[in-house]
Design an enzyme around this catalytic site. Structure first.
Site, PDB file in Angstrom:
ATOM      1  N   SER A   1      45.887  32.319  36.422  1.00  0.00           N
ATOM      2  CA  SER A   1      45.525  31.614  37.647  1.00  0.00           C
ATOM      3  C   SER A   1      46.194  32.217  38.876  1.00  0.00           C
ATOM      4  O   SER A   1      47.388  32.514  38.871  1.00  0.00           O
ATOM      5  CB  SER A   1      45.937  30.153  37.513  1.00  0.00           C
ATOM      6  OG  SER A   1      45.653  29.471  38.711  1.00  0.00           O
TER       7      SER A   1
ATOM      8  N   LYS B   1      41.855  30.276  40.311  1.00  0.00           N
ATOM      9  CA  LYS B   1      42.872  29.944  41.306  1.00  0.00           C
ATOM     10  C   LYS B   1      43.165  28.434  41.284  1.00  0.00           C
ATOM     11  O   LYS B   1      42.246  27.629  41.194  1.00  0.00           O
ATOM     12  CB  LYS B   1      42.366  30.350  42.696  1.00  0.00           C
ATOM     13  CG  LYS B   1      43.305  29.963  43.829  1.00  0.00           C
ATOM     14  CD  LYS B   1      44.651  30.674  43.739  1.00  0.00           C
ATOM     15  CE  LYS B   1      45.724  30.001  44.584  1.00  0.00           C
ATOM     16  NZ  LYS B   1      47.065  30.583  44.346  1.00  0.00           N
ATOM     17  N   GLY B   2      44.417  28.063  41.397  1.00  0.00           N
ATOM     18  CA  GLY B   2      44.821  26.660  41.398  1.00  0.00           C
ATOM     19  C   GLY B   2      44.026  25.866  42.427  1.00  0.00           C
ATOM     20  O   GLY B   2      43.939  26.262  43.579  1.00  0.00           O
TER      21      GLY B   2
ATOM     22  N   SER C   1      54.422  33.689  47.590  1.00  0.00           N
ATOM     23  CA  SER C   1      54.568  32.333  48.126  1.00  0.00           C
ATOM     24  C   SER C   1      53.241  31.910  48.760  1.00  0.00           C
ATOM     25  O   SER C   1      53.205  31.473  49.904  1.00  0.00           O
ATOM     26  CB  SER C   1      55.692  32.269  49.154  1.00  0.00           C
ATOM     27  OG  SER C   1      55.444  33.202  50.193  1.00  0.00           O
TER      28      SER C   1
ATOM     29  N   GLY D   1      51.291  29.426  48.009  1.00  0.00           N
ATOM     30  CA  GLY D   1      51.280  27.992  48.286  1.00  0.00           C
ATOM     31  C   GLY D   1      49.927  27.356  48.061  1.00  0.00           C
ATOM     32  O   GLY D   1      49.485  26.496  48.833  1.00  0.00           O
ATOM     33  N   LEU D   2      49.268  27.785  46.980  1.00  0.00           N
ATOM     34  CA  LEU D   2      48.027  27.130  46.533  1.00  0.00           C
ATOM     35  C   LEU D   2      46.929  27.081  47.592  1.00  0.00           C
ATOM     36  O   LEU D   2      46.260  26.062  47.748  1.00  0.00           O
ATOM     37  CB  LEU D   2      48.328  25.707  46.031  1.00  0.00           C
ATOM     38  CG  LEU D   2      49.026  25.628  44.678  1.00  0.00           C
ATOM     39  CD1 LEU D   2      49.379  24.175  44.351  1.00  0.00           C
ATOM     40  CD2 LEU D   2      48.172  26.217  43.567  1.00  0.00           C
TER      41      LEU D   2
ATOM     42  N   CYS E   1      53.910  24.794  40.066  1.00  0.00           N
ATOM     43  CA  CYS E   1      53.860  25.717  41.201  1.00  0.00           C
ATOM     44  C   CYS E   1      55.128  25.598  42.039  1.00  0.00           C
ATOM     45  O   CYS E   1      55.446  24.526  42.540  1.00  0.00           O
ATOM     46  CB  CYS E   1      52.649  25.454  42.085  1.00  0.00           C
ATOM     47  SG  CYS E   1      52.575  26.634  43.455  1.00  0.00           S
TER      48      CYS E   1
ATOM     49  N   ASN F   1      54.919  29.790  34.216  1.00  0.00           N
ATOM     50  CA  ASN F   1      54.624  29.994  35.626  1.00  0.00           C
ATOM     51  C   ASN F   1      55.754  30.876  36.188  1.00  0.00           C
ATOM     52  O   ASN F   1      56.607  31.356  35.435  1.00  0.00           O
ATOM     53  CB  ASN F   1      54.520  28.650  36.358  1.00  0.00           C
ATOM     54  CG  ASN F   1      53.592  28.744  37.572  1.00  0.00           C
ATOM     55  OD1 ASN F   1      53.656  29.712  38.326  1.00  0.00           O
ATOM     56  ND2 ASN F   1      52.746  27.755  37.755  1.00  0.00           N
TER      57      ASN F   1
ATOM     58  N   GLY G   1      48.624  38.351  34.707  1.00  0.00           N
ATOM     59  CA  GLY G   1      48.600  38.099  36.150  1.00  0.00           C
ATOM     60  C   GLY G   1      48.934  39.329  36.972  1.00  0.00           C
ATOM     61  O   GLY G   1      48.080  40.175  37.247  1.00  0.00           O
TER      62      GLY G   1
HETATM   63  C1  LIG Z   1      49.794  35.778  43.709  1.00  0.00           C
HETATM   64  C2  LIG Z   1      49.973  34.764  42.612  1.00  0.00           C
HETATM   65  C3  LIG Z   1      49.351  33.512  42.725  1.00  0.00           C
HETATM   66  C4  LIG Z   1      49.494  32.557  41.719  1.00  0.00           C
HETATM   67  N1  LIG Z   1      48.853  31.356  41.831  1.00  0.00           N
HETATM   68  C5  LIG Z   1      48.911  30.461  40.812  1.00  0.00           C
HETATM   69  C6  LIG Z   1      48.156  29.254  40.839  1.00  0.00           C
HETATM   70  O1  LIG Z   1      47.393  28.991  41.777  1.00  0.00           O
HETATM   71  N2  LIG Z   1      48.274  28.382  39.792  1.00  0.00           N
HETATM   72  C7  LIG Z   1      49.078  28.655  38.712  1.00  0.00           C
HETATM   73  O2  LIG Z   1      49.137  27.859  37.770  1.00  0.00           O
HETATM   74  N3  LIG Z   1      49.780  29.807  38.650  1.00  0.00           N
HETATM   75  C8  LIG Z   1      49.721  30.709  39.666  1.00  0.00           C
HETATM   76  N4  LIG Z   1      50.429  31.886  39.574  1.00  0.00           N
HETATM   77  C9  LIG Z   1      51.269  32.141  38.390  1.00  0.00           C
HETATM   78  C10 LIG Z   1      50.535  33.000  37.370  1.00  0.00           C
HETATM   79  O3  LIG Z   1      49.363  32.371  36.919  1.00  0.00           O
HETATM   80  C11 LIG Z   1      51.449  33.317  36.167  1.00  0.00           C
HETATM   81  O4  LIG Z   1      51.862  32.121  35.571  1.00  0.00           O
HETATM   82  C12 LIG Z   1      52.689  34.105  36.547  1.00  0.00           C
HETATM   83  O5  LIG Z   1      52.407  35.005  37.584  1.00  0.00           O
HETATM   84  C13 LIG Z   1      53.318  34.866  35.382  1.00  0.00           C
HETATM   85  O6  LIG Z   1      52.450  35.835  34.864  1.00  0.00           O
HETATM   86  P1  LIG Z   1      52.454  37.391  35.292  1.00  0.00           P
HETATM   87  O7  LIG Z   1      53.858  37.873  35.199  1.00  0.00           O
HETATM   88  O8  LIG Z   1      51.509  38.063  34.359  1.00  0.00           O
HETATM   89  O9  LIG Z   1      51.965  37.432  36.726  1.00  0.00           O
HETATM   90  C14 LIG Z   1      50.287  32.850  40.586  1.00  0.00           C
HETATM   91  C15 LIG Z   1      50.903  34.109  40.472  1.00  0.00           C
HETATM   92  C16 LIG Z   1      50.744  35.063  41.457  1.00  0.00           C
HETATM   93  C17 LIG Z   1      51.403  36.396  41.291  1.00  0.00           C
END
Ligand SMILES: Cc1cc2nc3c(=O)[nH]c(=O)nc-3n(C[C@H](O)[C@H](O)[C@H](O)COP(=O)(O)O)c2cc1C
Ligand SMILES: Cc1cc2nc3c(=O)[nH]c(=O)nc-3n(C[C@H](O)[C@H](O)[C@H](O)COP(=O)(O)OP(=O)(O)OC[C@H]3O[C@@H](n4cnc5c(N)ncnc54)[C@H](O)[C@@H]3O)c2cc1C
Ligand code: FES
Lengths: 255, 303
Positions: free
Chosen positions: B21, B45-46, B70, B72-73, B129, B191, B264
């Protein structure tokens, strides 16, 4: 498919000034698809995030893109270490690019590392565009000859007067506006410069497009990190430089 | 060809690789690179009840082997998601995981109700988040609150519910048990870890939000450890993520106990990461004479 990702050979590397490098990459599909004002996202060995760099020149016949980069931190320093023959992992072309009508009378305004993206744009006006270029000083001035070769007139400014006139690009734009009837002004450079250019364009009633910078991750519009303040029908919101831009109509932005 | 399919909370995924996400939008951008129907699923996306603008930029910083964000959803709200994005995603054939985040427990239930009649295959509760002031990770650090939200959502929808856990807690297995007890069908983790970078020239934090979520390869060993602890503590399936960049990472995460993986930050370095991981898993299983990818789940043999 308009987007290309791959490892492309660096066919020509030049040091334009201390810390400024010109890279010509052989990448026929990306060159075919590219428009002035678009950018590429370069992978830096050992770094997670790619670095966005504007397209400076497009040669569809040779199948090459030219990029000019300034060393500003660890990532660009690493990129500058690539040598001719090396392959660079690149995502291109990205973003929207400038809207160009070659019949219009245009001024291209570039400040510092905002100068390179204006070159391909200026060339699209077959010798009729005016260029105003601004640099810190003589040592940081780049691409002057390239602009002189493709523009009706090129005005050059440095902060300290070590090359061209002492002053800012806005001084040059004021001069141009007083003697030419411009249809459109294009600008790329520091945000404060863009603000002042937009102010001048607005008071002269000339359309204005600017190219923005913001820190990026995906470069394609999927991660929402590259936010910039935009306005539509009076309502403000965060748009994204990599997808809604990097080129914006000045009326779309809240600076 | 080994069998890459996995079944999680009653949902069949054609393979265990799912973009995480917030890193993959609603899939449209990466569909320019490859057929996103090849992916196991997409965690979108969240989404919040109303449109959210997100935090001021800069929203990203580079870190050793990773990044801080950061955002912020920022998102257009649940109705927009239902109207504009679900039909598109449905058309690609990929399994859709709706990732939802609320400012109050009731927000989660309301979104779950609205998603109940849609084509989403699973709902992922983002109670983790780190980038929002109301709710967010505050919900994910208190087992009572996390359990309560899970209970409300379960009562509001027939869709399978997966709860996404934050690593910013002392005992993540405790959190997993709390949501399992309230009916969670699966858990996903991790997360991002809360982090910070400072520009030493300006003495200012790089992120305008001062702090942000760390992800990428830097967090991988933490994620593996937490997935292993959670998988040992609950009976429901665990979806593992955090720093996965290659098929080897995916195998390691599955051996730790993950039934599927999410990818991610690796997408930003290599947009093809998820498809390369799928291909790599396939080769690995074939070369090792393993019939199905589920056969490796939780097979680590601890000392
Ligand atoms: C730019 C960005 C935006 C993210 N937005 C969300 C989100 O909207 N909702 C959520 O549950 N996790 C969000 N995450 C967390 C990722 O889904 C994931 O849990 C986290 O990045 C760890 O995985 P990774 O190391 O493969 O990125 C976001 C991560 C990144 C880098
Ligand atoms: C659309 C666009 C076009 C650009 N065109 C050019 C160009 O043609 N030539 C050129 O030299 N530079 C250009 N830049 C700026 C260039 O991307 C940054 O100078 C570069 O990313 C700095 O990386 P670093 O590792 O050297 O610096 P660091 O400060 O160490 O970088 C840390 C992080 O911040 C990001 N970052 C830092 N400064 C900027 C910035 N000004 N804009 C975006 N991200 C930044 C980096 O990408 C990296 O993720 C452009 C930026 C954008 C957004
Ligand atoms: S860099 Fe990901 S949306 Fe612009």
């Amino acid at each position: 498919m308009a987007l290309h990702v791959g490892s492309y050979p660096l066919v020509k590397k030049e040091e334009l000034a201390k810390g400024f490098y010109s890279f010509t990459l052989s990448c026929p599909e990306a060159a075919e698809a590219a428009k002035p004002g678009q950018f590429v996202n370069l992978k830096v060995p050992e770094f997670s995030l790619r670095r966005p760099i504007s397209i400076c020149e497009i040669d569809k016949a040779a199948g090459t893109l030219r990029l000019v980069l300034e060393v500003r931190g660890d990532g660009t320093e690493k990129l500058a270490a690539f040598e001719e023959g090396d392959k660079i992992d690149m995502l291109a072309p990205l973003g929207n690019g400038f809207a160009v009508n070659p019949a219009e009378k245009a001024a291209v305004i570039g400040g510092g590392i905002g100068v390179p993206p204006m070159l391909e744009l200026a060339k699209r006006f077959s010798g009729t565009a005016y260029a105003v270029l601004g640099f810190r000083n003589e040592d940081a001035s780049i691409l002057e000859e390239d602009f002189r070769a493709c523009c009706a007139d090129t005005l050059l400014y440095t902060d300290d007067g070590s090359k061209g006139e002492k002053g800012f690009v806005t001084d040059g734009l004021k001069k141009l506006l007083s003697r030419e009837k411009l249809d459109v002004i294009y600008a790329c450079g520091p945000e404060i410069m863009l603000k002042n250019v937009i102010r001048l364009a607005d008071s002269a009633g000339v359309r204005c497009q600017v190219s923005m910078e913001q820190r990026m991750a995906c470069g394609v519009g999927a991660c929402y990190v590259c936010a910039c303040r935009m306005v539509m029908d009076g309502e403000e919101y965060y748009g994204h430089v990599c997808k809604d831009g990097p080129v914006f109509d000045s009326k779309q932005l809240v600076l | 060809m080994a069998d890459l399919s996995v079944k999680i909370a009653g949902v069949s995924f054609k393979n265990p690789v799912i973009p995480a996400s917030g890193t993959f939008g609603y899939g449209r951008e990466y569909a320019e690179f490859y057929d996103i129907g090849k992916l196991g699923g997409i965690s979108v996306k969240g989404t919040t009840l109303e449109r959210r603008d997100g935090n001021p930029p800069p929203r990203v910083a580079e870190t050793p082997a990773g990044m801080l964000n950061s955002v912020g959803l920022q998102n257009p709200g649940v109705e927009h998601f239902i109207r504009e994005e679900i039909p598109y995603l449905k058309g690609t054939g990929v399994k859709i995981i709706a990732n939802i985040a609320g400012s109050t427990p009731e927000d989660y239930a309301e979104m779950a109700r609205r998603l109940d009649e849609t084509d989403v295959d699973m709902i992922e509760l983002n109670i983790s988040c780190p980038n929002v002031k109301c709710g967010g990770a505050a919900f994910g650090t208190d087992p009572e609150v996390a359990g309560g939200i899970t209970r409300l959502v379960k009562a509001a929808t027939k869709k399978p519910v997966m709860v996404k856990l934050t690593p910013n807690v002392t005992d993540i297995a405790l959190m997993a048990k709390a949501v399992e007890a309230e009916g969670a069908d699966a858990v996903s983790l991790i997360n991002t870890l809360l982090g910070m970078r400072i520009d030493i020239k300006t003495r200012r934090p790089v992120l305008k939000n001062n702090v942000g979520g760390l992800s990428g390869p830097a967090v991988f060993p933490v994620a593996v450890r937490m997935v292993w602890q959670v998988a040992n503590a609950v009976k429901i399936p665990v979806v593992g993520m955090g720093g996965i960049a290659t098929w080897k990472d995916a195998v390691e995460m599955m051996m730790a106990g993950a039934s599927a993986v999410q990818v991610g930050a690796a997408l930003f370095t290599n947009p093809y990461a998820p498809v390369e991981i799928i291909d790599g898993l396939n080769r690995y299983l074939d070369e090792n004479g393993i019939a199905g990818v589920s056969d490796i789940v939780g097979t680590v043999q601890p000392w």
